[in-house]
Write an enzyme that holds these catalytic residues in place. Structure first.
Site, PDB file in Angstrom:
ATOM      1  N   ASP A 168      -4.686   9.408  -0.415  1.00  0.00           N
ATOM      2  CA  ASP A 168      -5.676   9.554  -1.491  1.00  0.00           C
ATOM      3  C   ASP A 168      -6.983   8.905  -1.066  1.00  0.00           C
ATOM      4  O   ASP A 168      -7.694   8.321  -1.882  1.00  0.00           O
ATOM      5  CB  ASP A 168      -5.142   8.907  -2.775  1.00  0.00           C
ATOM      6  CG  ASP A 168      -5.959   9.282  -4.017  1.00  0.00           C
ATOM      7  OD1 ASP A 168      -6.488  10.404  -4.057  1.00  0.00           O
ATOM      8  OD2 ASP A 168      -6.083   8.441  -4.928  1.00  0.00           O
ATOM      9  N   ASP A 185      -6.067   0.507  -2.483  1.00  0.00           N
ATOM     10  CA  ASP A 185      -5.298   1.469  -3.300  1.00  0.00           C
ATOM     11  C   ASP A 185      -4.292   2.258  -2.471  1.00  0.00           C
ATOM     12  O   ASP A 185      -4.529   3.401  -2.084  1.00  0.00           O
ATOM     13  CB  ASP A 185      -6.234   2.436  -4.036  1.00  0.00           C
ATOM     14  CG  ASP A 185      -7.089   1.731  -5.076  1.00  0.00           C
ATOM     15  OD1 ASP A 185      -6.723   0.610  -5.471  1.00  0.00           O
ATOM     16  OD2 ASP A 185      -8.110   2.294  -5.490  1.00  0.00           O
TER      17      ASP A 185
END
Length: 287
Positions: A168, A185
């Site tokens: 991502d 993340d």
């Protein structure tokens, strides 16, 4: 500020002394700035599944191994215990990935503790000492865009050499720290060797970066680092310091369908003959 309920267990255990402020709220977690003794750190509080906008697609979770067989069976059946186990496994992926990547030399936040679904980690700061801005908050020159893009290409290579694909990666989960770019993340990180979607995820990550930096350096979207990197990885030639070209020659040669079908037909005939022979032998044995 008032201590969030999810951080209360860390305060009770003496892991956190004070919650200073909320830093951000994302699709999967809330992040707070906390004081741990004399150190200022981040506390990442993962949201429950029904409160997250990012869903655990099977594209991301494919290939994740669960050592406990009872837990694995419960996760497959979707029982209450299984759903909890799946949540715990999803949250622990980021901790495991951060440790593996830090050991591989990838610049990620240093994890310190993981307790009751809360990750204590390094607070990445910018040049002014405050929390570092995200890459998308910066106005870049063409030269800066090229330099940052090259830095992240190298980081992606190091990640893949460690067996991990971010999955991502974009300008929204890269921080501009005082000592360089920091990738954040990682709860959706992919095991490159075990997930059939790893290649497409890697290519998408690289295309996202090329598109963003292409706003400042127009030649970058024409590069094809993703496919070049994956090709080298698949052939066992990818090394952390390898020199890349940014180009990849795709095989545009049409498939020889006729040749493939002839091989299939031959295999089918061979199998039919084998089965006929087995039946004849069986009939002779009975007679």
């Amino acid at each position: 500020m008032k201590i969030p309920k999810r951080i209360e267990p860390l305060v009770e255990e003496g892991l956190v002394d004070e919650v200073i402020c909320q830093l951000m709220s994302g699709k999967e977690a809330m992040v707070y700035v906390v004081r741990c003794g004399e150190a200022i750190r981040c506390a990442k509080v993962y949201k429950e599944a029904n409160a997250r906008s990012f869903r655990q697609s099977v594209d991301y979770t494919e290939g994740r191994r669960v050592k406990n067989s009872r837990r694995a069976r419960a996760m497959e059946k979707g029982t209450r215990y299984g759903r909890k186990a799946q949540e715990d496994a999803w949250r622990s992926v980021e901790v495991d990935s951060l440790c593996r990547l830090a050991a591989a030399g990838v610049r990620v936040p240093q994890p310190y503790n993981f307790f009751e679904g809360v990750l204590l980690m390094e607070l990445v700061t910018g040049v002014n000492g405050a929390a570092a801005p995200r890459l998308n908050d910066l106005a870049l020159t063409a030269e800066e865009a090229r330099a940052h893009h090259l830095t992240l290409v190298r980081e992606v290579v190091r990640m893949l050499c460690a067996g991990i694909v971010h999955g991502d990666l974009s300008e929204y989960n890269v921080l501009a720290g005082s000592d360089g770019l920091v990738i954040i993340d990682l709860p959706q990180a992919i095991d490159a060797a075990a997930n059939n979607n790893a290649r497409s995820m890697l290519v998408r990550d690289m295309d996202n970066l090329a598109a963003y930096f292409g706003r400042f350096a127009p030649e970058l979207p024409a590069t094809d680092y993703g496919r070049e990197i994956w090709s080298l990885y698949q052939s066992g030639k990818l090394l952390p310091e390898i020199k890349l070209t940014g180009h990849f020659e795709r095989d545009e040669k049409p498939a020889d369908v006729s040749s493939v079908m002839r091989e299939v037909d031959a295999a089918l005939k061979e199998e039919a003959e084998r089965q006929r022979y087995k039946r004849e032998m069986a009939n002779r044995a009975l007679s």
